[in-house]
Design an enzyme around this catalytic site. Structure first.
Site, short mmCIF file in Angstrom:
data_model
loop_
_atom_site.label_atom_id
_atom_site.label_comp_id
_atom_site.label_asym_id
_atom_site.label_seq_id
_atom_site.Cartn_x
_atom_site.Cartn_y
_atom_site.Cartn_z
N ASP A 1 0.83 -1.20 0.00
CA ASP A 1 0.00 0.00 0.00
C ASP A 1 0.87 1.26 0.00
OD1 ASP A 1 -2.53 -1.49 0.36
OD2 ASP A 1 -1.68 -1.96 2.31
N HIS B 1 -4.43 -4.00 5.87
CA HIS B 1 -4.16 -4.15 4.44
C HIS B 1 -5.47 -4.56 3.77
CE1 HIS B 1 -2.36 -4.99 0.62
NE2 HIS B 1 -2.67 -6.29 0.69
#
Length: 326
Positions: free
Chosen positions: A159, A187
């Site tokens: 990310d 996540h």
């Protein structure tokens, strides 16, 4: 030459594992002077496929690769392991609820956590890549009571990398110019890519990019990037996920550069009001393998609202697998 370290990789014949192994063997992760022995775990039906992967690894004649061992038994794969990439996990199937996915993967990561507890080296470090990785890491950690909790992490570096690439493209800058851009939380699409403390060549991002684009397009693009890749190529992220796993473990192994932060999901000790024990991504610095959470960052209403959302999701995930944590 240094003594080799033992690196265990689960799901080693899968797409992410395949993209990961050659980079580990070439020295991209632990250094160009650090020999490695790969210990690869697969499910029994995929062992033949894994044998083919090993043939390719050997055919590359990597100078740092001092051995490759394969098994379908986690007790064998984690024997003496210093570094563990837990990549293999059950993907979400048609009609499967997220709670169902958590339960199915719970059995996998319970068994692997126990095997790490019973067989790994005393200095073992674990990066969970297989999704839902935060809660899978939590399960593995609880299944390894003899190993310090801070040896278990989940990967949110993907990310962070996605967020950095978006900002770099927007500004026409190299990604190396982006500093202190970090990810909070899970996540999953609820994670918060925190641009509010990020800089580009030392200048705050918020001084260079329109606030509306940052709070909408940027946030949404990073959050939905995984889905966009699946829509485009018909498969989930593989090379980028492997690259992020390399970045995660390399930073843990070598440490962060002075003044720089990394995103790592670690068991919360109550930092920033996050409930203790949640496997939550924070901005950290790393020295000698030890994580230090960057404290004192101020969050306005927008950022705090995003952090609260991802916190609630992780609390719900933890509640769904509470029976595995006792």
């Amino acid at each position: 030459m240094k003594a080799p370290i033992r690196v265990a990789v689960t799901g080693a014949a899968g797409n992410i594992g395949y993209a990961l192994l050659f980079r580990i063997a070439s020295g991209d992760c632990f250094g160009k002077d650090q020999p490695v022995i790969l210990q690869l775990l697969e499910v029994t039906p995929s062992m033949s496929k894994l044998e083919g992967v090993v043939m390719e690894l050997l055919d590359c004649a990597f100078p740092l690769l001092q051995g490759v061992e394969i098994s379908d038994d986690p007790n064998v794969a984690f024997k003496g392991a210093n570094q563990c990439f837990l990549v293999g996990s059950r993907p979400r199937g048609p009609g499967m609820e997220r709670s169902d996915l958590l339960k199915v993967n719970g059995a996998i990561f319970t068994a692997q956590g126990k095997a790490i507890n019973d067989n790994a080296a005393a200095d073992v470090r674990v990066c969970v890549v297989g999704n839902p990785c935060n809660t899978n890491a939590l399960i593995a950690m609880h299944s390894a009571p003899n190993i310090p909790a801070d040896r278990f992490t989940a990967m949110t570096r993907l990310d962070q990398n996605r967020a950095a690439s978006q900002l770099a493209a927007k500004l026409g800058k190299p990604v190396t110019s982006i500093k202190n851009l970090v990810v909070w939380g899970n996540h999953s699409p609820t994670m918060f890519a925190d641009y509010l403390h990020a800089t580009v060549d030392g200048v705050p991002v918020v001084d260079l990019i329109d606030a509306e684009w940052l709070s909408t397009t940027f946030i949404q693009t990073v959050a939905q990037r995984g889905k966009a890749i699946i829509d485009a190529r018909g498969q989930s992220s593989a090379a980028s996920a492997a690259g992020a796993a390399i970045d995660h473990m390399a930073t843990w192994f070598h440490g962060t550069a002075p003044g720089e932060w990394a995103s790592v999901a670690i068991p919360s000790q109550g930092w920033y009001g996050v409930p203790k024990g949640l496997m939550f991504s924070f901005p950290v610095t790393i020295k000698d393998g030890v994580f230090t959470v960057v404290e004192g960052l101020k969050h306005g209403a927008f950022a705090q609202g995003k952090i609260d959302i991802t916190t609630r999701e992780l609390e719900e995930e933890r509640a769904a697998i509470a029976d595995l944590l006792s």
